[in-house]
Design a protein around this motif. Structure first.
Motif, short mmCIF file in Angstrom:
data_model
loop_
_atom_site.label_atom_id
_atom_site.label_comp_id
_atom_site.label_asym_id
_atom_site.label_seq_id
_atom_site.Cartn_x
_atom_site.Cartn_y
_atom_site.Cartn_z
N ASN A 114 0.82 -1.22 0.00
CA ASN A 114 0.00 0.00 0.00
C ASN A 114 0.85 1.26 0.00
N PHE A 115 0.41 2.26 -0.74
CA PHE A 115 1.11 3.55 -0.77
C PHE A 115 0.14 4.65 -1.17
N LEU A 116 0.53 5.90 -0.87
CA LEU A 116 -0.28 7.03 -1.33
C LEU A 116 0.61 8.03 -2.05
N VAL A 117 -0.03 8.78 -2.94
CA VAL A 117 0.63 9.88 -3.65
C VAL A 117 -0.30 11.08 -3.57
N THR A 118 0.26 12.28 -3.67
CA THR A 118 -0.56 13.49 -3.58
C THR A 118 -0.22 14.43 -4.73
N ALA A 119 -1.14 15.39 -4.99
CA ALA A 119 -0.92 16.36 -6.06
C ALA A 119 -1.72 17.62 -5.78
N ARG A 160 -5.55 4.06 11.90
CA ARG A 160 -5.26 5.50 11.88
C ARG A 160 -3.81 5.64 11.42
N ILE A 161 -3.62 6.45 10.41
CA ILE A 161 -2.26 6.54 9.85
C ILE A 161 -1.80 8.00 9.82
N ASP A 162 -0.50 8.17 9.69
CA ASP A 162 0.07 9.49 9.40
C ASP A 162 0.29 9.52 7.89
N PRO A 163 -0.54 10.27 7.16
CA PRO A 163 -0.42 10.21 5.70
C PRO A 163 0.86 10.86 5.18
N GLY A 164 1.54 11.61 6.06
CA GLY A 164 2.79 12.23 5.62
C GLY A 164 3.94 11.23 5.60
N THR A 165 3.93 10.30 6.56
CA THR A 165 5.04 9.34 6.66
C THR A 165 4.61 7.92 6.29
N GLY A 166 3.30 7.66 6.31
CA GLY A 166 2.81 6.31 6.07
C GLY A 166 2.79 5.46 7.32
N ARG A 167 3.19 6.02 8.48
CA ARG A 167 3.22 5.23 9.72
C ARG A 167 1.80 4.90 10.18
N VAL A 168 1.64 3.69 10.68
CA VAL A 168 0.35 3.30 11.27
C VAL A 168 0.37 3.74 12.73
N LEU A 169 -0.57 4.58 13.14
CA LEU A 169 -0.58 5.14 14.49
C LEU A 169 -1.50 4.36 15.43
N GLU A 170 -2.49 3.68 14.85
CA GLU A 170 -3.46 2.95 15.69
C GLU A 170 -4.08 1.84 14.85
N GLY A 171 -4.20 0.66 15.43
CA GLY A 171 -4.80 -0.45 14.69
C GLY A 171 -3.76 -1.21 13.88
N PRO A 172 -4.18 -1.94 12.85
CA PRO A 172 -5.52 -1.97 12.28
C PRO A 172 -6.54 -2.67 13.19
N LEU A 173 -7.70 -2.01 13.31
CA LEU A 173 -8.78 -2.52 14.13
C LEU A 173 -9.73 -3.33 13.25
N PRO A 174 -10.17 -4.52 13.71
CA PRO A 174 -11.19 -5.23 12.93
C PRO A 174 -12.44 -4.37 12.88
N ALA A 175 -13.02 -4.21 11.70
CA ALA A 175 -14.19 -3.32 11.57
C ALA A 175 -15.45 -4.14 11.32
N TRP A 176 -15.74 -4.42 10.08
CA TRP A 176 -16.97 -5.14 9.72
C TRP A 176 -16.68 -5.94 8.47
N SER A 177 -17.03 -7.23 8.49
CA SER A 177 -16.69 -8.11 7.37
C SER A 177 -17.88 -8.41 6.49
#
Ligand code: 6LW
Length: 505
Positions: A114-119, A160-177
């Protein structure tokens, strides 16, 4: 007593009722994700092994879309290992606008995850990837009022992530399947009023595909399933649109809700074959008792209020521009030494980088087949090389019309079998090659693929062997120009639908 018919006010005429045809973006354009900025809509799709990756479209009315670029247009954004294969690479992206920037998050399943890009601007340039250490596919992005950035992935889990660094700050929490069907995936989180809604796909991307929804007070849950799920599916119906799923929601400036989603149009005798891949459809959304409600997706639907047709893309590319138009894609990579628009001005020159279309590495520049019935024509100067037109699903499923040594030939590659189907001498110099697709005269095949040289037919082949049901995978047909020996030059390429669409009133 009969009521008076509605009379249009001659001074302030109402907006005329208009209808649009689905799909709104035909051909291999799956996993659509959409966002609105003011009166402009932007939409992206998956691109798998093709370069450049993630086509991005613009619209003012959700109906008429024009491709404005590709998000991943530099090799540094799209690393693919040497052993990458068809239907790997880039999976489902999510596009959002937040804090004055465009954000696109996706997965490279062949390298890096997984990765993100911005513009700043949707046409780019887009940043290099920020990699996110979060397993799963189909990542989503959403922000809460406290500025927290939430990323949902298949499963479904929310982090919960830091979109600037990609670090995961919390979780991943199971949500709904979902409701228990296979492959709960394609999550999108939306804040609507006091609720967070989690829209997902489940049942798999084939005929059992569905869209389901849950809601919670916060992105941390607990999630409550809608009283009626799935909210959309065409499974088990004889509807001409099948496999409806993988949806994203958007509102118009007037506050109306719409859904973009993927679906297929199978044709031919049972079990049916879809040859254009999964396409992008548009359907209206209502809200009932706090839950989104979606009817079956129609081939012709009443349009959102506004109507802003865009200048249709020219059907013909004369190759007299400085760069290739964004519609042109190549499997895996398009090295600079493989093509040129300046070598012979006004022509696309292709230099062979591999000896066969049966393996990755060959030079191929193509575009998605977007209509069931269409015609692709090109003028080729084969010189002393070997090249032509090909319609491809992957390395093991393609039909080629090629010219070499004064002969034109039709070659069919279907699974382990490769066969020369027809051959004819051609006069020296330039030739006009044409590939057509048309509905068959009798039910059976989804379509017939025809091959013509200088206006004369060489062969017509059953199209089912270039379908997802035969080839497997997540993509669709791409028609293009290639060189597998020396250099081949193309003066122009013309693609035109030959089907009839319903009139748009
Ligand atoms: C995508 C998944 C799916 O990641 O197919 O239909 C996968 N949905 O959500 C590839 O497009």
């Amino acid at each position: 007593m009969a009521t008076n018919p509605t009379v249009l006010d001659p001074i302030e005429p109402r907006t005329a009722v208009r209808f649009y045809d689905n799909p709104v973006i035909g051909g291999f354009h799956p996993d659509p994700s959409v966002c609105r900025v003011g009166e402009d809509y932007y939409l992206v799709c998956s691109s798998f092994e093709y370069f450049p990756g993630v086509p991005i479209f613009h619209s003012r009315d959700l109906v008429h879309w024009r491709q404005i670029g590709n998000v991943l247009d530099r090799p540094s954004q799209l690393p693919l290992p040497a052993d990458a294969s068809a239907s790997r690479g880039i999976y489902a992206p999510t596009l959002r606008h937040h804090d004055g920037r465009f954000w696109l998050i996706t997965t490279n399943v062949s390298a890096g995850g997984n990765f993100l890009v911005t513009a700043e601007r949707p046409e780019g340039p887009w940043s290099d990837p920020v990699w996110i250490d979060l397993p799963g596919i189909d990542p989503d992005l959403a922000w809460d009022d406290d500025g927290n950035c939430w990323c949902a992935v298949s499963g479904v889990r929310v982090a919960r992530i830091d979109p600037g660094t990609g670090r995961v700050l919390e979780g991943p929490l199971p949500a709904w399947s979902g409701t228990g069907l296979q492959h709960p995936e394609a999550p999108h989180l939306y804040r609507v009023g006091d609720w967070w809604y989690l829209l997902i796909a489940e049942g798999g991307t084939e005929r059992g595909h569905t869209v389901s929804v849950a809601r919670a007070g916060t992105p941390r849950g607990p999630w409550e399933s809608a009283p009626v799920n799935p909210i959309l599916t065409h499974r088990g119906t004889d509807h001409p649109i099948q496999s409806t799923g993988h949806a994203d929601l958007v509102t118009t400036p007037d506050g109306d809700w719409w859904m973009v989603l993927l679906a297929t149009r199978p044709r031919g005798f049972t079990p049916g074959f879809h040859v254009l891949g999964r396409e992008t459809f548009l359907t209206p959304v209502g809200w009932v008792d706090g839950w989104p409600r979606v009817g079956p997706v129609k081939l012709t639907e009443r349009a959102p209020g506004a109507w802003h047709p865009v200048e249709p893309e020219p059907s013909r590319d004369d190759f007299d521009t400085a760069d290739l138009a964004p519609r042109w894609i190549s499997p895996y990579t398009r090295p600079p030494e493989s093509w040129s628009l300046t070598h012979r001005p006004g022509w696309l020159t292709l230099h062979a980088t591999g000896p066969t279309l049966d393996a990755p590495g060959a030079t191929f520049v193509g575009r998605r087949q977007q209509h069931p019935d269409c015609r692709a024509t090109a003028r080729l100067d084969p010189g002393a090389g070997r090249g032509g037109l090909s319609v491809r699903l992957d390395e093991a499923h393609h039909y080629d019309l090629e010219v070499v040594d004064g002969h034109a030939a039709v070659i069919a590659r279907i699974g382990p079998v490769r066969q020369r189907v027809a051959e004819r001498p051609v006069p020296p110099g330039q030739v006009v090659l044409m590939i057509t697709t048309r509905s068959p005269d009798a039910p059976g095949a989804p379509d017939l693929v025809g091959f013509h040289v200088n206006g004369e037919s060489l062969a017509e082949l059953d199209g089912r062997y270039l379908s997802t049901e035969v080839a497997t995978g997540f993509t669709g047909r791409v028609i293009g120009m290639y060189a597998t020996e020396g250099t081949a030059c193309f003066d122009w390429f013309d693609y035109e639908p030959t089907e009839r669409r319903s009139p748009q009133i």
